[in-house]
Scaffold this motif. Structure first.
Motif, PDB file in Angstrom:
ATOM      1  N   LEU A  74      55.986 -41.222  19.123  1.00  0.00           N
ATOM      2  CA  LEU A  74      55.117 -42.018  19.996  1.00  0.00           C
ATOM      3  C   LEU A  74      55.809 -43.313  20.395  1.00  0.00           C
ATOM      4  CD1 LEU A  74      51.701 -41.745  18.112  1.00  0.00           C
ATOM      5  CD2 LEU A  74      52.689 -40.186  19.785  1.00  0.00           C
ATOM      6  N   THR A  75      55.487 -43.800  21.580  1.00  0.00           N
ATOM      7  CA  THR A  75      55.976 -45.129  21.943  1.00  0.00           C
ATOM      8  C   THR A  75      55.140 -46.151  21.165  1.00  0.00           C
ATOM      9  OG1 THR A  75      54.433 -45.451  23.749  1.00  0.00           O
ATOM     10  CG2 THR A  75      56.520 -44.363  24.290  1.00  0.00           C
ATOM     11  N   GLU A  76      55.654 -47.354  21.086  1.00  0.00           N
ATOM     12  CA  GLU A  76      54.931 -48.396  20.369  1.00  0.00           C
ATOM     13  C   GLU A  76      53.559 -48.642  20.998  1.00  0.00           C
ATOM     14  OE1 GLU A  76      57.232 -51.710  18.160  1.00  0.00           O
ATOM     15  OE2 GLU A  76      56.630 -52.511  20.099  1.00  0.00           O
ATOM     16  N   SER A  77      53.517 -48.609  22.341  1.00  0.00           N
ATOM     17  CA  SER A  77      52.228 -48.810  23.020  1.00  0.00           C
ATOM     18  C   SER A  77      51.246 -47.709  22.616  1.00  0.00           C
ATOM     19  CB  SER A  77      52.384 -48.774  24.545  1.00  0.00           C
ATOM     20  OG  SER A  77      53.440 -49.568  24.965  1.00  0.00           O
ATOM     21  N   LEU A 115      45.866 -44.924  28.884  1.00  0.00           N
ATOM     22  CA  LEU A 115      44.536 -44.390  28.561  1.00  0.00           C
ATOM     23  C   LEU A 115      44.259 -43.113  29.346  1.00  0.00           C
ATOM     24  CD1 LEU A 115      42.340 -47.633  28.374  1.00  0.00           C
ATOM     25  CD2 LEU A 115      43.017 -46.151  26.479  1.00  0.00           C
ATOM     26  N   MET A 152      43.534 -54.213  23.662  1.00  0.00           N
ATOM     27  CA  MET A 152      44.590 -55.224  23.805  1.00  0.00           C
ATOM     28  C   MET A 152      44.515 -56.245  22.672  1.00  0.00           C
ATOM     29  SD  MET A 152      44.295 -55.667  27.922  1.00  0.00           S
ATOM     30  CE  MET A 152      45.536 -56.878  28.271  1.00  0.00           C
ATOM     31  N   ARG A 154      52.187 -57.050  22.692  1.00  0.00           N
ATOM     32  CA  ARG A 154      51.150 -57.361  23.666  1.00  0.00           C
ATOM     33  C   ARG A 154      51.111 -56.256  24.698  1.00  0.00           C
ATOM     34  NH1 ARG A 154      52.882 -62.956  23.666  1.00  0.00           N
ATOM     35  NH2 ARG A 154      51.409 -64.148  22.411  1.00  0.00           N
ATOM     36  N   LEU A 155      49.986 -55.567  24.798  1.00  0.00           N
ATOM     37  CA  LEU A 155      49.843 -54.525  25.809  1.00  0.00           C
ATOM     38  C   LEU A 155      49.439 -55.170  27.119  1.00  0.00           C
ATOM     39  CD1 LEU A 155      47.744 -51.814  23.947  1.00  0.00           C
ATOM     40  CD2 LEU A 155      50.140 -51.642  24.617  1.00  0.00           C
ATOM     41  N   ALA A 156      50.160 -54.865  28.190  1.00  0.00           N
ATOM     42  CA  ALA A 156      49.745 -55.364  29.497  1.00  0.00           C
ATOM     43  C   ALA A 156      48.709 -54.404  30.065  1.00  0.00           C
ATOM     44  CB  ALA A 156      50.948 -55.460  30.421  1.00  0.00           C
ATOM     45  N   ALA A 157      47.797 -54.952  30.896  1.00  0.00           N
ATOM     46  CA  ALA A 157      46.659 -54.162  31.354  1.00  0.00           C
ATOM     47  C   ALA A 157      47.074 -52.933  32.169  1.00  0.00           C
ATOM     48  CB  ALA A 157      45.706 -55.037  32.148  1.00  0.00           C
ATOM     49  N   GLY A 158      48.090 -53.071  33.015  1.00  0.00           N
ATOM     50  CA  GLY A 158      48.525 -51.940  33.842  1.00  0.00           C
ATOM     51  C   GLY A 158      49.107 -50.824  32.991  1.00  0.00           C
ATOM     52  N   THR A 159      49.882 -51.213  32.000  1.00  0.00           N
ATOM     53  CA  THR A 159      50.455 -50.240  31.070  1.00  0.00           C
ATOM     54  C   THR A 159      49.345 -49.518  30.306  1.00  0.00           C
ATOM     55  OG1 THR A 159      52.444 -51.569  30.807  1.00  0.00           O
ATOM     56  CG2 THR A 159      51.972 -50.008  29.052  1.00  0.00           C
ATOM     57  N   LEU A 160      48.386 -50.286  29.835  1.00  0.00           N
ATOM     58  CA  LEU A 160      47.279 -49.728  29.063  1.00  0.00           C
ATOM     59  C   LEU A 160      46.462 -48.752  29.909  1.00  0.00           C
ATOM     60  CD1 LEU A 160      45.462 -49.623  26.568  1.00  0.00           C
ATOM     61  CD2 LEU A 160      44.300 -51.664  27.396  1.00  0.00           C
ATOM     62  N   TYR A 161      46.168 -49.141  31.134  1.00  0.00           N
ATOM     63  CA  TYR A 161      45.356 -48.297  32.017  1.00  0.00           C
ATOM     64  C   TYR A 161      46.011 -46.937  32.214  1.00  0.00           C
ATOM     65  CZ  TYR A 161      42.504 -47.051  36.100  1.00  0.00           C
ATOM     66  OH  TYR A 161      41.658 -46.428  36.972  1.00  0.00           O
TER      67      TYR A 161
END
Lengths: 168, 104
Positions: free
Chosen positions: B7-10, B50, B28, B40-47
């Protein structure tokens, strides 16, 4: 003292990261982006460094925008396929992408859009030349420019992929 | 199905945060807390993540609460398995590193 300011500016697509740097430099000087249009940027007076500004290419997606708003970002507007956000600096870090994969994905998205518009111009240009239309060169020039832009974006993408082969 | 997943860290921290139902901003915050501010997860990456994790069936989106309208997500049984396997893999990595470097 003026509270609003408009700047006309042309930005090449491969300089989108420089555009972001410029918008943040403006914000550092107390001018925060408030709305965008074709080659035009409207700023409002704020405290220097009050906001961070970010931009990205993405299909219009209201769900994404409300997701961003939940995390404290404000939606500034969009220009063609580019969307602009800002977030108060005192509300914490503001980045759109935090890992190499999502940065590469973003560049890939830009590259796909450039390929589609570039090919369209190429076909229209060829078709018009064959039918003897005088203005065919316009589309051919556009196609050339778009292919150049594609090359610049892919160059950035390659650099990140090389990096990803060593680290996450 | 025993894929050798890395898995990636994110992804790792998103799955870890979703052991309990959380919405985007909650993920986040949890990630930052768990990693003592390092990740720190950035919102675009997180979206993007998900959506991809929902497609994979590792997490599910819970029915939207009419009042808050915020979407919550939770780990599935499959996601929990993936996460547990990853913890084993990470333990192995750390153990090997300590074994080799231990005497230096």
């Amino acid at each position: 003292m003026e509270t609003r300011k408009t700047v006309w500016k042309w930005v090449w697509v491969w300089n989108f990261d420089k555009e972001e740097d410029w918008l943040n430099a403006m914000a550092m000087n107390g001018w925060t982006l408030d709305s965008v249009g074709f080659c035009v940027y409207h700023f409002v007076r704020t405290e220097p460094g009050e906001y961070n500004v970010r931009l990205e290419m993405r299909k219009y997606d209201p769900e994404y925008i409300s997701f961003m708003q939940e995390t404290g970002a404000e939606y500034i507007g969009r220009m063609m396929m580019w969307i602009y956000f800002r977030k108060r600096a005192d509300e914490g870090n503001f980045d759109l992408f935090s890992d190499l994969d999502s940065k590469i994905n973003h560049l890939n998205k830009i590259a796909r859009v450039l390929t589609v518009i570039g090919c369209m111009n190429l076909f229209i240009g060829i078709f018009n030349s064959l039918s003897g239309l005088r203005l065919a060169w316009i589309n051919l020039c556009c196609a050339t420019l778009l292919m150049y832009a594609l090359g610049r974006i892919q160059g950035k993408e390659e650099a990140l992929k090389k990096e990803r082969s060593l680290r996450e | 199905m025993q894929e050798n997943l890395v898995l990636t860290e994110s992804t790792y921290y998103i799955l870890l945060s979703l052991v309990e139902p959380r919405h985007g901003y909650g993920i986040m915050q949890m990630t930052e807390e768990l990693s003592n501010g390092r990740v720190r997860l950035a919102a675009g990456t997180l979206y993007g993540a998900l959506n991809a994790l929902c497609d994979k069936g590792w997490i599910v989106q819970l029915p939207v609460d009419a009042q808050s309208r915020r979407k919550e997500y939770e780990l599935t049984a499959k996601g929990l398995r993936v996460l547990k396997n990853e913890v084993l893999r990470l333990k192995e990595l750390a153990a090997n590193g300590e074994e080799v470097l231990g005497e230096l």
